[in-house]
Design a protein around this motif. Sequence first.
Motif, short mmCIF file in Angstrom:
data_model
loop_
_atom_site.label_atom_id
_atom_site.label_comp_id
_atom_site.label_asym_id
_atom_site.label_seq_id
_atom_site.Cartn_x
_atom_site.Cartn_y
_atom_site.Cartn_z
N MET A 19 0.21 -1.29 0.08
CA MET A 19 -0.19 0.03 0.02
C MET A 19 0.55 1.73 0.30
O MET A 19 0.75 2.29 -0.74
N ARG A 20 2.30 1.22 0.17
CA ARG A 20 2.96 2.18 0.15
C ARG A 20 3.66 2.24 -0.54
O ARG A 20 3.65 3.65 -0.92
N TYR A 21 4.01 1.96 -1.00
CA TYR A 21 3.87 1.80 -2.36
C TYR A 21 3.39 2.04 -3.49
O TYR A 21 3.38 3.31 -4.86
N LEU A 22 2.33 1.69 -3.61
CA LEU A 22 1.05 2.13 -4.28
C LEU A 22 0.54 4.38 -3.95
O LEU A 22 0.37 4.41 -5.04
N LYS A 23 0.96 4.24 -2.81
CA LYS A 23 0.92 6.21 -2.19
C LYS A 23 1.90 7.01 -3.34
O LYS A 23 1.42 7.51 -3.76
N LYS A 24 2.61 6.34 -3.09
CA LYS A 24 4.69 6.66 -3.49
C LYS A 24 4.06 7.04 -4.99
O LYS A 24 3.96 8.04 -5.85
N LEU A 25 3.43 5.88 -5.57
CA LEU A 25 3.26 6.39 -7.02
C LEU A 25 2.53 7.00 -7.29
O LEU A 25 2.58 7.49 -8.65
N ALA A 26 1.13 7.16 -6.56
CA ALA A 26 0.35 7.88 -6.61
C ALA A 26 0.74 9.62 -6.85
O ALA A 26 -0.22 10.93 -7.46
N ALA A 27 1.60 10.31 -5.34
CA ALA A 27 1.93 11.30 -5.76
C ALA A 27 2.58 11.32 -6.48
O ALA A 27 3.13 12.83 -7.42
N VAL A 28 3.71 10.30 -6.86
CA VAL A 28 4.52 10.87 -8.29
C VAL A 28 3.81 11.31 -9.36
O VAL A 28 4.24 12.14 -10.67
#
Length: 76
Positions: free
Chosen positions: A1-10
């Motif tokens: 889930m943490r990677y999904l948030k980082k991807l969404a931020a990028v």
Amino acid sequence: MRYLKKLAAVVIFVAALVVISLPAIGGMYLAAWGIDFLIAINFDSAWTHGSCVLLGVFLTLVSINTDELLNTLNPG
């Protein structure tokens, strides 16, 4: 889930940067169209569109990082 948030931020950051860069991207397309009268530019190529977009974003980043703008944002 943490990677999904980082991807969404990028993705949001890149989308906002492209929206801010639209005038410079338009200028790059206008310059390419003008140069097309001198040499043949293939506007069907993804390289042409990628180059115009990347150069437009680069010019926006360069113009954001000028001393004049930094002094405007930080008047103190």
